[in-house]
Design a protein around this motif. Sequence first.
Motif, PDB file in Angstrom:
ATOM      1  N   PHE A   4       0.894  -1.229   0.010  1.00  0.00           N
ATOM      2  CA  PHE A   4       0.045  -0.108   0.339  1.00  0.00           C
ATOM      3  C   PHE A   4       0.832   1.318  -0.058  1.00  0.00           C
ATOM      4  N   TRP A   5       1.620   1.384   0.791  1.00  0.00           N
ATOM      5  CA  TRP A   5       2.678   2.711   1.234  1.00  0.00           C
ATOM      6  C   TRP A   5       3.531   2.997   0.051  1.00  0.00           C
ATOM      7  N   ILE A   6       3.995   1.809  -0.911  1.00  0.00           N
ATOM      8  CA  ILE A   6       4.797   2.087  -1.893  1.00  0.00           C
ATOM      9  C   ILE A   6       4.034   3.043  -3.190  1.00  0.00           C
ATOM     10  N   HIS A   7       2.648   3.299  -2.981  1.00  0.00           N
ATOM     11  CA  HIS A   7       2.113   3.754  -3.989  1.00  0.00           C
ATOM     12  C   HIS A   7       1.856   5.189  -3.830  1.00  0.00           C
ATOM     13  N   THR A   8       3.061   5.862  -4.059  1.00  0.00           N
ATOM     14  CA  THR A   8       3.202   7.446  -3.767  1.00  0.00           C
ATOM     15  C   THR A   8       4.269   8.102  -4.270  1.00  0.00           C
ATOM     16  N   GLU A   9       4.221   9.365  -4.783  1.00  0.00           N
ATOM     17  CA  GLU A   9       5.076  10.264  -5.327  1.00  0.00           C
ATOM     18  C   GLU A   9       5.657  11.075  -4.161  1.00  0.00           C
ATOM     19  N   ALA A  10       4.975  11.044  -2.674  1.00  0.00           N
ATOM     20  CA  ALA A  10       5.195  12.057  -1.777  1.00  0.00           C
ATOM     21  C   ALA A  10       6.718  11.520  -1.185  1.00  0.00           C
ATOM     22  N   ILE A  11       7.139  10.398  -1.531  1.00  0.00           N
ATOM     23  CA  ILE A  11       8.371   9.822  -0.907  1.00  0.00           C
ATOM     24  C   ILE A  11       9.315   9.580  -2.035  1.00  0.00           C
ATOM     25  N   GLY A  12      10.416  10.299  -2.118  1.00  0.00           N
ATOM     26  CA  GLY A  12      11.514  10.317  -2.852  1.00  0.00           C
ATOM     27  C   GLY A  12      12.108   8.864  -2.992  1.00  0.00           C
ATOM     28  N   ARG A  13      13.531   8.994  -2.682  1.00  0.00           N
ATOM     29  CA  ARG A  13      14.290   7.952  -2.467  1.00  0.00           C
ATOM     30  C   ARG A  13      14.514   7.747  -1.167  1.00  0.00           C
ATOM     31  N   ALA A  48      18.108  -1.128  -1.885  1.00  0.00           N
ATOM     32  CA  ALA A  48      18.684  -2.197  -2.397  1.00  0.00           C
ATOM     33  C   ALA A  48      17.776  -3.529  -2.305  1.00  0.00           C
ATOM     34  N   VAL A  49      17.344  -3.630  -1.086  1.00  0.00           N
ATOM     35  CA  VAL A  49      16.519  -5.192  -0.636  1.00  0.00           C
ATOM     36  C   VAL A  49      15.162  -4.892  -0.754  1.00  0.00           C
ATOM     37  N   MET A  50      14.477  -3.565  -0.329  1.00  0.00           N
ATOM     38  CA  MET A  50      13.068  -3.514  -0.455  1.00  0.00           C
ATOM     39  C   MET A  50      12.455  -2.908  -1.653  1.00  0.00           C
ATOM     40  N   ASN A  51      11.307  -3.331  -1.883  1.00  0.00           N
ATOM     41  CA  ASN A  51      10.539  -2.672  -2.990  1.00  0.00           C
ATOM     42  C   ASN A  51       9.987  -1.353  -2.129  1.00  0.00           C
ATOM     43  N   THR A  52      10.145  -0.283  -3.009  1.00  0.00           N
ATOM     44  CA  THR A  52       9.916   1.208  -2.516  1.00  0.00           C
ATOM     45  C   THR A  52       9.136   1.761  -3.286  1.00  0.00           C
ATOM     46  N   PRO A  53       8.662   3.282  -3.030  1.00  0.00           N
ATOM     47  CA  PRO A  53       7.997   3.966  -3.803  1.00  0.00           C
ATOM     48  C   PRO A  53       8.476   4.259  -5.188  1.00  0.00           C
ATOM     49  N   SER A  54      10.110   4.270  -5.231  1.00  0.00           N
ATOM     50  CA  SER A  54      10.709   4.669  -6.317  1.00  0.00           C
ATOM     51  C   SER A  54      10.684   3.516  -7.128  1.00  0.00           C
ATOM     52  N   HIS A  55      10.989   2.298  -6.723  1.00  0.00           N
ATOM     53  CA  HIS A  55      10.982   1.187  -7.548  1.00  0.00           C
ATOM     54  C   HIS A  55       9.390   0.851  -8.019  1.00  0.00           C
ATOM     55  N   GLU A  61      14.460   3.923 -11.104  1.00  0.00           N
ATOM     56  CA  GLU A  61      13.856   5.221 -11.610  1.00  0.00           C
ATOM     57  C   GLU A  61      14.865   6.121 -11.880  1.00  0.00           C
ATOM     58  N   GLU A  62      14.746   6.639 -12.985  1.00  0.00           N
ATOM     59  CA  GLU A  62      15.956   7.770 -13.708  1.00  0.00           C
ATOM     60  C   GLU A  62      15.284   9.235 -13.708  1.00  0.00           C
ATOM     61  N   PRO A  63      15.801   9.950 -12.967  1.00  0.00           N
ATOM     62  CA  PRO A  63      15.293  11.377 -12.624  1.00  0.00           C
ATOM     63  C   PRO A  63      14.980  12.192 -14.038  1.00  0.00           C
ATOM     64  N   GLY A  64      15.914  11.666 -15.172  1.00  0.00           N
ATOM     65  CA  GLY A  64      15.863  12.111 -16.259  1.00  0.00           C
ATOM     66  C   GLY A  64      14.681  11.800 -17.108  1.00  0.00           C
ATOM     67  N   ASP A  65      14.079  10.760 -16.750  1.00  0.00           N
ATOM     68  CA  ASP A  65      12.747  10.219 -17.516  1.00  0.00           C
ATOM     69  C   ASP A  65      11.885   9.915 -16.268  1.00  0.00           C
ATOM     70  N   PRO A  66      10.754  11.235 -16.208  1.00  0.00           N
ATOM     71  CA  PRO A  66       9.771  11.040 -15.278  1.00  0.00           C
ATOM     72  C   PRO A  66       8.886   9.852 -15.615  1.00  0.00           C
ATOM     73  N   CYS A  67       8.261   9.259 -14.623  1.00  0.00           N
ATOM     74  CA  CYS A  67       7.307   8.192 -14.895  1.00  0.00           C
ATOM     75  C   CYS A  67       6.078   9.058 -15.330  1.00  0.00           C
ATOM     76  N   ARG A  68       5.523   8.303 -16.534  1.00  0.00           N
ATOM     77  CA  ARG A  68       4.215   8.448 -16.780  1.00  0.00           C
ATOM     78  C   ARG A  68       3.267   7.496 -16.498  1.00  0.00           C
ATOM     79  N   TYR A  69       2.355   7.649 -15.889  1.00  0.00           N
ATOM     80  CA  TYR A  69       1.448   6.440 -15.252  1.00  0.00           C
ATOM     81  C   TYR A  69       0.244   6.145 -16.108  1.00  0.00           C
ATOM     82  N   GLY A  70      -0.143   4.928 -15.915  1.00  0.00           N
ATOM     83  CA  GLY A  70      -1.186   4.405 -16.708  1.00  0.00           C
ATOM     84  C   GLY A  70      -0.984   3.228 -17.543  1.00  0.00           C
ATOM     85  N   ILE A  71      -1.471   3.210 -18.525  1.00  0.00           N
ATOM     86  CA  ILE A  71      -1.550   1.768 -19.550  1.00  0.00           C
ATOM     87  C   ILE A  71      -1.103   2.383 -20.841  1.00  0.00           C
TER      88      ILE A  71
END
Lengths: 305, 138
Positions: A167-176, A183-190, A223-233
Amino acid sequence: MTLEPRLADPVQLAIPAFILLVLLEIAVARARRRPAYELRDTAASLAMGLGNLAVGLVAGAGVYVALNFVHQFRLVDIGYRWWSFALILFAEDLTYYGFHRLSHRSRFWWAAHVNHHSSQHYNLSTALRQTWTGGLFDWVLWLPLALVGFPPALIVFEKGVSLVYQFWIHTEAIGRLPRWFEAVMNTPSHHRVHHATNPRYLDRNYAGIFILWDRLFGSFVEEEPGDPCRYGIVHNLGSFNPLRIAFHEWVAIARDLAAARSWRERLVFLLAPPGRCFDGSRRTTDEIRAQWLNAAIAPARPSTG
Amino acid sequence: MDPKNPVTLLIPLVGIALILAAVWLTGGARRARLDRALVLRRLAEDLPDFAAGEMVIDADGAGALIAEAGGTAHAVAFAAGDKVVVRRLERRDLRRVALAGDRLTIDTGDFTHGRVVLALPGEGARWAARLAPGERAP
């Protein structure tokens, strides 16, 4: 007869926290003047979450019956020991990785999973945009855990833990987050990468709790800072109607099957990666990425003129 | 969720009401307003093979029609909340194109969205003719 401990339902316990965290994220987005929520999109996500709970009520009993049936033939008796909880954490997460990868690489499974990706927003309400149809059949992939010897209640408990973690990894409010954690855990960035449609990111980072599986099986992308995520399908939905969200890919499959000219085509339409077709009207992830790579490489090629 | 315990049902329902109220109060009921730059950007992202030619934007900024440069296809872009959706339109995709006054209605039978209605004052008839099934390519 084995007495099973009564394990709590992590999702039910977490629902008040889900609500509070969504409200907090709305407040943070407002404070940062970065609008993260749109009304109809949020309503659709919440409706999908509620529908998923309802389907879970109906299908849950059947899943327990199936897990218990398979558990009769278990290879070893793992039971409830301290290390069972540690072992199921990794075993369930690996199962989830396999399920999730299949859900992106085979259209039948994608049809149930696509609605989770159907928002062009990425916020905590997106986490609640859950499937209405997957719960009817996706549990078969967890049966091997019961066959190995994990108690059914422990498997269901751990599935809940995984859902709560995600649940908590679905956010843009948390950066890296700190490097060791990334390295180990799934994170908002990943997971932002996972929800993005940029060719670089498509069908990557399938992890549930541990990102280790993606690193191990070659599906990890940073996640590459130079290629911002575009969400959806790839073909974003133009509707917030939960029925369209839940069933649009099933309708598309039915139409393709009706128009198919052979059994081979029917099998391809049902089981091949999403986007596979015979008239060039759609593209698979691999085709999209190849085209993107070619376009990226082409300007760099020296002229032969 | 325990069906025998109404509190477990009540909490999500109250939570949904609170969240939607918070989104509304923080300006969440907004819609994308399309302009040429936004449409071209979304076309480049979502339909990279589509070479945009002539374009017309809906009077309310809710949608746009784009002709393919050097081709017979079109694309339609429309607002979905505060985001934009684009679709390539081949002639075979068009189930119905109707013009009522300045309002052009495009029905593709695409289950992922409803009919697209564009307000195109002074432009509707020309674009309807371009889109209409059976029209001969120039």
